[in-house]
Write a protein that holds these residues in place. Structure first.
Motif, mmCIF file in Angstrom:
data_model
loop_
_atom_site.group_PDB
_atom_site.id
_atom_site.type_symbol
_atom_site.label_atom_id
_atom_site.label_comp_id
_atom_site.label_asym_id
_atom_site.label_seq_id
_atom_site.Cartn_x
_atom_site.Cartn_y
_atom_site.Cartn_z
ATOM 1 N N ILE A 147 0.829 -1.219 0.000
ATOM 2 C CA ILE A 147 0.000 0.000 0.000
ATOM 3 C C ILE A 147 0.854 1.257 0.000
ATOM 4 N N ASP B 159 1.905 3.189 -2.333
ATOM 5 C CA ASP B 159 1.484 4.278 -3.215
ATOM 6 C C ASP B 159 0.179 4.939 -2.766
ATOM 7 N N GLU B 160 -0.449 4.347 -1.756
ATOM 8 C CA GLU B 160 -1.714 4.900 -1.268
ATOM 9 C C GLU B 160 -1.446 5.999 -0.238
ATOM 10 N N ARG B 161 -2.103 7.110 -0.378
ATOM 11 C CA ARG B 161 -1.942 8.218 0.566
ATOM 12 C C ARG B 161 -3.239 8.517 1.328
ATOM 13 N N ASP B 162 -4.339 8.060 0.783
ATOM 14 C CA ASP B 162 -5.645 8.336 1.371
ATOM 15 C C ASP B 162 -6.082 7.155 2.234
ATOM 16 N N SER C 265 -9.346 5.556 1.312
ATOM 17 C CA SER C 265 -9.275 4.740 0.097
ATOM 18 C C SER C 265 -8.772 3.337 0.406
ATOM 19 N N ILE C 266 -7.748 3.234 1.282
ATOM 20 C CA ILE C 266 -7.246 1.912 1.684
ATOM 21 C C ILE C 266 -8.324 1.187 2.480
ATOM 22 N N LYS D 282 -10.769 -0.508 0.229
ATOM 23 C CA LYS D 282 -10.284 -1.759 -0.374
ATOM 24 C C LYS D 282 -10.287 -2.904 0.637
ATOM 25 N N TYR E 168 -4.634 -5.763 7.975
ATOM 26 C CA TYR E 168 -4.190 -4.438 7.525
ATOM 27 C C TYR E 168 -3.195 -3.967 8.566
#
Length: 493
Positions: free
Chosen positions: A241, A243-246, A249-250, A253, A388
Protein backbone atom coordinates in the motif's frame (compact mmCIF):
# COMPACT_ATOMS: atom_id res chain seq x y z
CA UNK A 1 -3.17 -43.26 37.45
CA UNK A 2 -2.03 -42.72 33.84
CA UNK A 3 -2.57 -38.98 33.69
CA UNK A 4 -1.01 -38.49 30.26
CA UNK A 5 -3.02 -41.22 28.53
CA UNK A 6 -6.24 -39.96 30.12
CA UNK A 7 -5.52 -36.46 28.85
CA UNK A 8 -4.62 -37.74 25.37
CA UNK A 9 -7.76 -39.90 25.13
CA UNK A 10 -9.92 -36.77 25.36
CA UNK A 11 -7.95 -35.09 22.57
CA UNK A 12 -7.84 -38.09 20.22
CA UNK A 13 -11.60 -37.91 19.67
CA UNK A 14 -11.19 -34.38 18.27
CA UNK A 15 -7.73 -34.33 16.69
CA UNK A 16 -5.57 -37.45 16.49
CA UNK A 17 -2.60 -35.61 14.97
CA UNK A 18 -2.61 -33.07 17.81
CA UNK A 19 -2.79 -35.87 20.38
CA UNK A 20 0.23 -37.59 18.81
CA UNK A 21 2.17 -34.32 18.81
CA UNK A 22 1.40 -33.69 22.49
CA UNK A 23 2.37 -37.27 23.36
CA UNK A 24 5.70 -36.89 21.58
CA UNK A 25 6.44 -33.60 23.40
CA UNK A 26 5.47 -34.95 26.83
CA UNK A 27 7.30 -38.25 26.43
CA UNK A 28 10.45 -36.60 25.09
CA UNK A 29 10.65 -33.95 27.81
CA UNK A 30 9.77 -36.59 30.39
CA UNK A 31 12.52 -38.95 29.26
CA UNK A 32 15.24 -36.41 28.51
CA UNK A 33 14.75 -33.97 31.39
CA UNK A 34 12.08 -34.75 34.00
CA UNK A 35 13.12 -38.35 34.63
CA UNK A 36 16.70 -37.17 35.23
CA UNK A 37 15.73 -34.45 37.68
CA UNK A 38 17.60 -34.81 41.00
CA UNK A 39 14.87 -33.24 43.21
CA UNK A 40 17.42 -31.09 45.01
CA UNK A 41 18.14 -28.30 42.49
CA UNK A 42 16.37 -25.63 40.44
CA UNK A 43 16.20 -26.16 36.66
CA UNK A 44 15.11 -23.70 33.98
CA UNK A 45 13.74 -25.04 30.67
CA UNK A 46 12.09 -23.66 27.54
CA UNK A 47 9.19 -25.10 25.57
CA UNK A 48 8.56 -23.09 22.44
CA UNK A 49 6.49 -23.41 19.33
CA UNK A 50 5.12 -21.07 16.71
CA UNK A 51 2.83 -18.23 17.78
CA UNK A 52 -0.76 -19.48 18.23
CA UNK A 53 0.21 -23.07 17.40
CA UNK A 54 -1.20 -24.78 20.51
CA UNK A 55 1.34 -24.34 23.32
CA UNK A 56 -1.26 -24.75 26.08
CA UNK A 57 -2.26 -28.23 24.94
CA UNK A 58 1.41 -29.21 24.71
CA UNK A 59 2.27 -28.00 28.21
CA UNK A 60 -0.77 -29.75 29.71
CA UNK A 61 0.67 -32.96 28.33
CA UNK A 62 4.01 -32.17 29.99
CA UNK A 63 2.22 -31.45 33.29
CA UNK A 64 0.48 -34.84 33.16
CA UNK A 65 3.80 -36.57 32.49
CA UNK A 66 5.41 -34.64 35.35
CA UNK A 67 2.78 -35.96 37.78
CA UNK A 68 3.65 -39.51 36.75
CA UNK A 69 7.30 -38.74 37.49
CA UNK A 70 6.80 -37.42 41.02
CA UNK A 71 5.63 -33.80 40.80
CA UNK A 72 2.45 -32.77 42.62
CA UNK A 73 2.54 -28.96 42.95
CA UNK A 74 2.17 -26.74 39.88
CA UNK A 75 1.83 -23.01 39.21
CA UNK A 76 0.65 -21.78 35.80
CA UNK A 77 1.49 -18.12 35.15
CA UNK A 78 -0.38 -16.01 32.59
CA UNK A 79 0.19 -12.46 31.37
CA UNK A 80 -1.35 -9.68 33.47
CA UNK A 81 -4.75 -9.75 31.81
CA UNK A 82 -7.93 -10.51 33.73
CA UNK A 83 -9.80 -12.02 30.77
CA UNK A 84 -6.83 -14.17 29.78
CA UNK A 85 -6.30 -15.47 33.32
CA UNK A 86 -9.98 -16.38 33.54
CA UNK A 87 -9.87 -18.05 30.13
CA UNK A 88 -6.76 -20.04 31.07
CA UNK A 89 -8.24 -21.05 34.44
CA UNK A 90 -11.45 -22.27 32.83
CA UNK A 91 -9.56 -24.29 30.24
CA UNK A 92 -7.25 -25.77 32.90
CA UNK A 93 -10.25 -26.66 35.05
CA UNK A 94 -11.99 -28.34 32.10
CA UNK A 95 -8.97 -30.26 30.76
CA UNK A 96 -7.16 -31.18 33.99
CA UNK A 97 -9.74 -31.12 36.79
CA UNK A 98 -12.98 -32.29 35.21
CA UNK A 99 -11.32 -34.80 32.89
CA UNK A 100 -8.15 -35.82 34.71
CA UNK A 101 -8.49 -35.59 38.49
CA UNK A 102 -6.38 -32.50 39.20
CA UNK A 103 -7.30 -29.84 41.73
CA UNK A 104 -7.26 -26.52 39.83
CA UNK A 105 -7.16 -23.26 41.80
CA UNK A 106 -7.74 -19.69 40.76
CA UNK A 107 -6.29 -16.64 42.51
CA UNK A 108 -8.84 -16.68 45.36
CA UNK A 109 -8.67 -20.43 46.03
CA UNK A 110 -6.15 -20.67 48.88
CA UNK A 111 -8.33 -23.03 50.91
CA UNK A 112 -8.91 -25.24 47.89
CA UNK A 113 -5.15 -25.45 47.44
CA UNK A 114 -4.64 -26.37 51.10
CA UNK A 115 -7.24 -29.16 50.97
CA UNK A 116 -6.15 -30.80 47.72
CA UNK A 117 -5.40 -34.11 49.47
CA UNK A 118 -3.31 -36.56 47.46
CA UNK A 119 -4.37 -35.12 44.09
CA UNK A 120 -1.97 -33.03 41.96
CA UNK A 121 -2.78 -29.33 42.36
CA UNK A 122 -2.25 -26.40 39.99
CA UNK A 123 -2.76 -22.66 40.63
CA UNK A 124 -3.45 -20.29 37.72
CA UNK A 125 -2.05 -16.82 38.47
CA UNK A 126 -1.59 -13.57 36.60
CA UNK A 127 1.90 -12.08 36.50
CA UNK A 128 0.64 -9.15 38.53
CA UNK A 129 2.78 -7.77 41.36
CA UNK A 130 -0.09 -7.70 43.87
CA UNK A 131 -1.22 -11.25 43.06
CA UNK A 132 2.31 -12.65 43.12
CA UNK A 133 3.09 -10.94 46.42
CA UNK A 134 -0.06 -12.38 48.00
CA UNK A 135 0.69 -15.90 46.82
CA UNK A 136 4.34 -15.67 47.82
CA UNK A 137 3.17 -15.07 51.39
CA UNK A 138 0.47 -17.75 51.18
CA UNK A 139 2.85 -20.40 49.87
CA UNK A 140 5.35 -19.65 52.66
CA UNK A 141 2.75 -20.81 55.17
CA UNK A 142 1.68 -24.00 53.40
CA UNK A 143 3.48 -26.94 55.00
CA UNK A 144 2.77 -29.38 52.15
CA UNK A 145 5.06 -27.44 49.85
CA UNK A 146 8.05 -27.74 52.15
CA UNK A 147 10.38 -30.51 51.04
CA UNK A 148 8.44 -31.09 47.80
CA UNK A 149 9.42 -30.01 44.28
CA UNK A 150 7.55 -27.17 42.59
CA UNK A 151 6.78 -27.13 38.88
CA UNK A 152 6.22 -23.63 37.46
CA UNK A 153 4.89 -23.05 33.93
CA UNK A 154 5.40 -19.50 32.71
CA UNK A 155 3.24 -18.72 29.68
CA UNK A 156 4.72 -15.92 27.55
CA UNK A 157 7.80 -16.07 29.76
CA UNK A 158 9.57 -13.43 27.68
CA UNK A 159 6.81 -10.85 28.23
CA UNK A 160 6.99 -9.72 31.86
CA UNK A 161 9.02 -12.26 33.81
CA UNK A 162 12.55 -11.17 32.98
CA UNK A 163 14.47 -8.60 35.01
CA UNK A 164 13.90 -5.25 33.29
CA UNK A 165 16.42 -3.53 35.62
CA UNK A 166 19.36 -5.83 34.95
CA UNK A 167 21.49 -2.95 33.65
CA UNK A 168 20.82 -0.92 36.80
CA UNK A 169 21.98 -3.73 39.11
CA UNK A 170 18.44 -3.90 40.49
CA UNK A 171 15.60 -6.43 40.25
CA UNK A 172 12.22 -5.54 38.76
CA UNK A 173 9.12 -6.31 40.84
CA UNK A 174 7.63 -9.23 38.87
CA UNK A 175 11.02 -10.88 38.50
CA UNK A 176 11.63 -10.48 42.24
CA UNK A 177 8.44 -12.30 43.23
CA UNK A 178 9.00 -15.05 40.69
CA UNK A 179 12.45 -15.66 42.18
CA UNK A 180 10.95 -15.82 45.66
CA UNK A 181 8.23 -18.27 44.62
CA UNK A 182 10.76 -20.48 42.85
CA UNK A 183 13.01 -20.52 45.92
CA UNK A 184 10.17 -21.43 48.32
CA UNK A 185 10.68 -25.11 47.52
CA UNK A 186 13.84 -27.15 47.96
CA UNK A 187 13.79 -27.94 44.24
CA UNK A 188 11.90 -26.80 41.17
CA UNK A 189 11.51 -26.96 37.44
CA UNK A 190 10.64 -23.64 35.84
CA UNK A 191 9.32 -24.22 32.31
CA UNK A 192 9.25 -21.11 30.15
CA UNK A 193 6.75 -21.02 27.27
CA UNK A 194 6.67 -18.65 24.31
CA UNK A 195 6.50 -18.39 20.55
CA UNK A 196 9.24 -15.73 20.52
CA UNK A 197 12.23 -16.98 22.57
CA UNK A 198 14.78 -14.33 21.55
CA UNK A 199 15.05 -12.57 24.93
CA UNK A 200 15.19 -15.89 26.80
CA UNK A 201 17.91 -17.39 24.63
CA UNK A 202 19.97 -14.20 25.01
CA UNK A 203 19.91 -14.28 28.81
CA UNK A 204 23.27 -14.70 30.52
CA UNK A 205 23.88 -17.87 32.51
CA UNK A 206 24.50 -15.89 35.69
CA UNK A 207 21.07 -14.23 35.41
CA UNK A 208 19.37 -17.48 36.45
CA UNK A 209 16.82 -17.14 33.60
CA UNK A 210 18.68 -18.73 30.71
CA UNK A 211 17.02 -22.06 29.81
CA UNK A 212 19.19 -25.11 30.57
CA UNK A 213 17.25 -27.12 28.00
CA UNK A 214 15.12 -26.11 25.03
CA UNK A 215 12.44 -28.11 23.25
CA UNK A 216 10.66 -27.03 20.07
CA UNK A 217 7.41 -28.64 18.90
CA UNK A 218 6.22 -28.39 15.32
CA UNK A 219 2.76 -27.04 14.49
CA UNK A 220 0.04 -29.18 12.91
CA UNK A 221 -0.74 -29.39 9.20
CA UNK A 222 -3.56 -26.84 9.27
CA UNK A 223 -1.33 -24.14 10.80
CA UNK A 224 -0.51 -21.07 8.70
CA UNK A 225 2.69 -19.47 10.01
CA UNK A 226 5.64 -17.39 8.98
CA UNK A 227 6.73 -19.66 6.14
CA UNK A 228 3.30 -19.24 4.55
CA UNK A 229 2.91 -15.48 4.96
CA UNK A 230 6.44 -14.10 4.65
CA UNK A 231 8.49 -15.26 1.69
CA UNK A 232 11.20 -13.63 -0.40
CA UNK A 233 8.94 -14.14 -3.42
CA UNK A 234 5.91 -12.16 -2.32
CA UNK A 235 2.68 -14.24 -2.31
CA UNK A 236 -0.30 -13.07 -4.35
CA UNK A 237 -2.42 -12.37 -1.25
CA UNK A 238 0.01 -9.63 -0.11
CA UNK A 239 -0.96 -6.12 -1.23
CA UNK A 240 1.58 -3.36 -0.83
CA UNK A 241 0.00 0.00 0.00
CA UNK A 242 3.04 2.27 -0.39
CA UNK A 243 1.48 4.28 -3.21
CA UNK A 244 -1.71 4.90 -1.27
CA UNK A 245 -1.94 8.22 0.57
CA UNK A 246 -5.64 8.34 1.37
CA UNK A 247 -6.51 6.29 4.46
CA UNK A 248 -10.18 6.17 3.51
CA UNK A 249 -9.27 4.74 0.10
CA UNK A 250 -7.25 1.91 1.68
CA UNK A 251 -10.06 1.32 4.16
CA UNK A 252 -12.46 0.94 1.22
CA UNK A 253 -10.28 -1.76 -0.37
CA UNK A 254 -9.90 -3.61 2.93
CA UNK A 255 -13.66 -3.42 3.47
CA UNK A 256 -14.51 -4.79 0.00
CA UNK A 257 -12.13 -7.69 0.52
CA UNK A 258 -13.43 -8.49 3.98
CA UNK A 259 -17.07 -8.31 2.93
CA UNK A 260 -16.48 -10.88 0.18
CA UNK A 261 -14.52 -13.18 2.51
CA UNK A 262 -17.19 -12.81 5.21
CA UNK A 263 -19.96 -13.64 2.76
CA UNK A 264 -18.10 -16.77 1.66
CA UNK A 265 -17.59 -17.85 5.29
CA UNK A 266 -21.19 -17.19 6.35
CA UNK A 267 -22.57 -19.02 3.31
CA UNK A 268 -20.43 -22.03 4.28
CA UNK A 269 -21.80 -22.06 7.84
CA UNK A 270 -19.32 -19.93 9.80
CA UNK A 271 -20.63 -17.64 12.55
CA UNK A 272 -17.81 -15.09 12.62
CA UNK A 273 -15.37 -13.35 10.28
CA UNK A 274 -12.70 -10.98 11.58
CA UNK A 275 -10.52 -8.33 9.96
CA UNK A 276 -7.58 -7.04 12.00
CA UNK A 277 -6.33 -3.47 11.59
CA UNK A 278 -3.06 -2.65 13.39
CA UNK A 279 -1.98 0.92 12.54
CA UNK A 280 -0.04 2.07 15.62
CA UNK A 281 0.38 1.87 19.38
CA UNK A 282 -1.14 5.35 19.66
CA UNK A 283 -4.78 5.57 20.60
CA UNK A 284 -5.39 8.79 18.65
CA UNK A 285 -4.36 6.91 15.51
CA UNK A 286 -6.83 4.15 16.39
CA UNK A 287 -9.63 6.72 16.48
CA UNK A 288 -8.47 8.28 13.22
CA UNK A 289 -8.51 4.88 11.49
CA UNK A 290 -11.90 4.15 13.01
CA UNK A 291 -13.28 7.33 11.43
CA UNK A 292 -11.78 6.33 8.06
CA UNK A 293 -13.49 2.94 8.24
CA UNK A 294 -16.77 4.50 9.37
CA UNK A 295 -16.75 6.89 6.41
CA UNK A 296 -15.84 4.15 3.94
CA UNK A 297 -18.49 1.80 5.33
CA UNK A 298 -21.13 4.56 5.16
CA UNK A 299 -20.34 5.20 1.49
CA UNK A 300 -20.34 1.47 0.73
CA UNK A 301 -23.68 1.02 2.48
CA UNK A 302 -25.23 3.98 0.69
CA UNK A 303 -23.82 3.13 -2.78
CA UNK A 304 -23.85 -0.67 -2.72
CA UNK A 305 -26.26 -0.90 -5.68
CA UNK A 306 -23.97 1.09 -7.99
CA UNK A 307 -22.14 -0.57 -10.87
CA UNK A 308 -18.63 0.33 -9.66
CA UNK A 309 -19.21 -1.30 -6.29
CA UNK A 310 -20.50 -4.51 -7.85
CA UNK A 311 -17.47 -4.59 -10.16
CA UNK A 312 -15.16 -4.20 -7.15
CA UNK A 313 -16.97 -7.07 -5.44
CA UNK A 314 -16.57 -9.24 -8.54
CA UNK A 315 -12.85 -8.48 -8.72
CA UNK A 316 -12.37 -9.59 -5.12
CA UNK A 317 -14.60 -12.61 -5.68
CA UNK A 318 -12.39 -13.73 -8.56
CA UNK A 319 -9.30 -13.53 -6.33
CA UNK A 320 -10.53 -15.90 -3.61
CA UNK A 321 -10.19 -19.68 -3.77
CA UNK A 322 -11.34 -21.11 -0.43
CA UNK A 323 -9.62 -24.31 0.71
CA UNK A 324 -11.93 -25.23 3.58
CA UNK A 325 -15.29 -24.82 1.84
CA UNK A 326 -16.80 -24.89 -1.63
CA UNK A 327 -16.69 -21.52 -3.36
CA UNK A 328 -20.12 -19.92 -3.47
CA UNK A 329 -21.58 -18.47 -6.68
CA UNK A 330 -21.00 -14.76 -7.17
CA UNK A 331 -24.74 -14.06 -7.18
CA UNK A 332 -25.00 -15.59 -3.70
CA UNK A 333 -21.92 -13.69 -2.48
CA UNK A 334 -23.35 -10.40 -3.77
CA UNK A 335 -26.73 -11.01 -2.17
CA UNK A 336 -25.08 -11.86 1.15
CA UNK A 337 -22.94 -8.71 1.06
CA UNK A 338 -26.01 -6.59 0.22
CA UNK A 339 -27.88 -8.19 3.12
CA UNK A 340 -25.02 -7.43 5.52
CA UNK A 341 -24.85 -3.79 4.39
CA UNK A 342 -28.59 -3.15 4.33
CA UNK A 343 -29.03 -4.60 7.83
CA UNK A 344 -25.77 -3.10 9.13
CA UNK A 345 -24.57 -6.56 10.12
CA UNK A 346 -20.99 -5.49 10.81
CA UNK A 347 -19.09 -3.90 13.68
CA UNK A 348 -16.02 -1.73 14.16
CA UNK A 349 -14.33 -2.77 17.39
CA UNK A 350 -11.49 -0.73 18.93
CA UNK A 351 -9.33 -2.59 21.44
CA UNK A 352 -7.01 -0.49 23.58
CA UNK A 353 -6.69 0.47 27.24
CA UNK A 354 -9.21 3.31 27.03
CA UNK A 355 -11.81 1.63 24.82
CA UNK A 356 -15.07 0.27 26.16
CA UNK A 357 -15.12 -2.43 23.47
CA UNK A 358 -14.29 -6.01 24.51
CA UNK A 359 -12.68 -8.95 22.67
CA UNK A 360 -15.92 -10.90 23.28
CA UNK A 361 -17.58 -8.65 20.69
CA UNK A 362 -15.45 -10.36 18.02
CA UNK A 363 -16.92 -13.82 18.64
CA UNK A 364 -19.67 -13.54 16.04
CA UNK A 365 -20.60 -11.56 12.94
CA UNK A 366 -18.48 -9.48 10.57
CA UNK A 367 -15.95 -7.41 12.50
CA UNK A 368 -13.27 -4.82 11.80
CA UNK A 369 -10.93 -4.90 14.81
CA UNK A 370 -8.66 -1.86 15.31
CA UNK A 371 -5.96 -1.72 17.98
CA UNK A 372 -2.32 -1.70 19.00
CA UNK A 373 -0.62 -3.14 22.07
CA UNK A 374 -3.87 -4.76 23.23
CA UNK A 375 -3.76 -7.01 20.18
CA UNK A 376 -0.64 -8.73 21.49
CA UNK A 377 0.00 -11.90 23.45
CA UNK A 378 -2.83 -14.18 24.39
CA UNK A 379 -5.51 -12.40 22.36
CA UNK A 380 -7.02 -14.67 19.70
CA UNK A 381 -9.50 -13.96 16.92
CA UNK A 382 -11.46 -16.72 15.20
CA UNK A 383 -11.76 -16.83 11.41
CA UNK A 384 -9.20 -14.06 10.97
CA UNK A 385 -8.35 -13.83 7.27
CA UNK A 386 -8.05 -10.10 6.47
CA UNK A 387 -5.07 -8.12 7.81
CA UNK A 388 -4.19 -4.44 7.52
CA UNK A 389 -0.84 -3.79 9.22
CA UNK A 390 1.04 -0.48 9.12
CA UNK A 391 2.61 -0.18 12.58
CA UNK A 392 6.21 0.99 12.37
CA UNK A 393 9.00 1.90 14.80
CA UNK A 394 12.38 3.63 14.64
CA UNK A 395 13.93 0.66 16.44
CA UNK A 396 11.65 -2.30 15.70
CA UNK A 397 11.87 -5.39 17.92
CA UNK A 398 11.55 -8.77 16.24
CA UNK A 399 9.72 -10.57 19.05
CA UNK A 400 7.22 -7.74 19.60
CA UNK A 401 6.41 -7.40 15.89
CA UNK A 402 5.92 -11.15 15.58
CA UNK A 403 3.58 -11.37 18.57
CA UNK A 404 1.49 -8.32 17.70
CA UNK A 405 0.79 -9.21 14.10
CA UNK A 406 -1.74 -11.88 15.30
CA UNK A 407 -1.61 -13.19 11.74
CA UNK A 408 -0.87 -16.86 12.46
CA UNK A 409 -3.19 -19.70 13.42
CA UNK A 410 -5.06 -22.88 12.53
CA UNK A 411 -8.43 -21.57 11.39
CA UNK A 412 -7.13 -19.27 8.67
CA UNK A 413 -8.06 -20.29 5.13
CA UNK A 414 -5.08 -20.11 2.77
CA UNK A 415 -7.40 -19.26 -0.12
CA UNK A 416 -9.11 -16.39 1.71
CA UNK A 417 -6.29 -14.57 3.51
CA UNK A 418 -5.09 -11.14 2.45
CA UNK A 419 -2.47 -8.82 3.90
CA UNK A 420 -2.42 -5.05 3.27
CA UNK A 421 1.02 -3.76 4.31
CA UNK A 422 3.85 -1.37 3.29
CA UNK A 423 6.64 -3.15 1.42
CA UNK A 424 9.39 -2.18 3.89
CA UNK A 425 7.39 -3.65 6.79
CA UNK A 426 6.77 -6.83 4.85
CA UNK A 427 10.50 -7.18 4.20
CA UNK A 428 11.15 -6.80 7.94
CA UNK A 429 8.78 -9.68 8.61
CA UNK A 430 10.55 -11.78 5.97
CA UNK A 431 13.83 -11.18 7.77
CA UNK A 432 12.31 -12.03 11.16
CA UNK A 433 10.87 -15.25 9.75
CA UNK A 434 14.23 -16.26 8.26
CA UNK A 435 15.90 -15.78 11.64
CA UNK A 436 13.09 -17.66 13.41
CA UNK A 437 13.65 -20.60 11.06
CA UNK A 438 17.38 -20.45 11.81
CA UNK A 439 16.72 -20.49 15.57
CA UNK A 440 14.42 -23.51 15.22
CA UNK A 441 16.98 -25.37 13.10
CA UNK A 442 19.74 -24.75 15.64
CA UNK A 443 17.53 -25.91 18.53
CA UNK A 444 16.51 -29.06 16.67
CA UNK A 445 20.19 -29.80 16.01
CA UNK A 446 20.99 -29.35 19.70
CA UNK A 447 23.14 -26.25 19.17
CA UNK A 448 23.20 -23.05 21.19
CA UNK A 449 21.27 -20.61 18.96
CA UNK A 450 22.94 -17.51 17.59
CA UNK A 451 20.62 -14.65 16.66
CA UNK A 452 21.34 -11.95 14.09
CA UNK A 453 19.32 -9.28 12.31
CA UNK A 454 20.31 -6.68 9.74
CA UNK A 455 19.90 -2.92 10.00
CA UNK A 456 18.31 -1.45 13.12
CA UNK A 457 16.06 -4.45 13.80
CA UNK A 458 16.59 -5.67 17.36
CA UNK A 459 15.86 -9.21 18.54
CA UNK A 460 14.09 -7.96 21.69
CA UNK A 461 13.93 -5.05 24.13
CA UNK A 462 17.37 -4.18 25.45
CA UNK A 463 16.16 -3.57 29.02
CA UNK A 464 16.12 -7.31 29.75
CA UNK A 465 19.59 -8.06 28.35
CA UNK A 466 22.77 -7.59 30.37
CA UNK A 467 24.69 -5.26 28.08
CA UNK A 468 27.96 -5.88 29.90
CA UNK A 469 27.83 -9.55 28.86
CA UNK A 470 26.21 -9.19 25.45
CA UNK A 471 28.42 -9.67 22.40
CA UNK A 472 27.00 -7.54 19.60
CA UNK A 473 28.39 -7.91 16.08
CA UNK A 474 27.74 -4.94 13.82
CA UNK A 475 27.20 -5.56 10.12
CA UNK A 476 29.69 -4.06 7.68
CA UNK A 477 32.73 -4.81 9.86
CA UNK A 478 35.37 -7.53 9.63
CA UNK A 479 35.81 -9.82 12.63
CA UNK A 480 38.78 -12.14 13.12
CA UNK A 481 38.65 -14.92 15.76
CA UNK A 482 41.57 -15.18 18.14
CA UNK A 483 41.54 -18.98 17.91
CA UNK A 484 40.08 -20.00 14.55
CA UNK A 485 38.69 -23.54 14.29
CA UNK A 486 39.73 -23.87 10.66
CA UNK A 487 43.42 -23.17 10.05
CA UNK A 488 43.97 -24.51 6.54
CA UNK A 489 42.80 -23.29 3.18
CA UNK A 490 41.24 -26.69 2.33
CA UNK A 491 39.09 -26.69 5.46
CA UNK A 492 37.90 -23.13 4.88
CA UNK A 493 36.83 -23.83 1.29
Amino acid sequence: MEYLNTYLDNIKTKNLAQANSIKNTAETIGKEYLSKFDFCSHKMGLLFGNVQSGKTGQVFGVVCKAVELGFQFFILLTTDNVALQKQTYERTERDLEQQNGFVVCSEEDEQKFRSHGVKPVIIVLKKNSKILKEWTNKLKNIDDLKGNPLFIIDDEADAASLNTKVNKNEISTINKYLREIKDLSTSSIYLQMTGTPQSLLLQSEISGWKPMFTYYFKPGKEYLGGDFFFKEKTPNFVRFIDDERDGESIAYKVIIRHLVVSAQLFLSGAKVSNCLVHPSSRQDIHQQVRREFEKALSKVTFNHNEKDFVEDLKKEYDSISPNKSQKADFVDIKEKVFEMLENHNYKIVVLNSSSSDEPEECKKGCNFVIGGNSLGRGVTFDKLNTFYYTRSSKTPQADTMWQQSRIFGYDRDAGLVSLFIPENLYNLFVQINDTNDAIIKQVEEGRQPSISYAGNLRPTRMTVLDKSLLNILVGGSNYFPANPINNTYDQIT
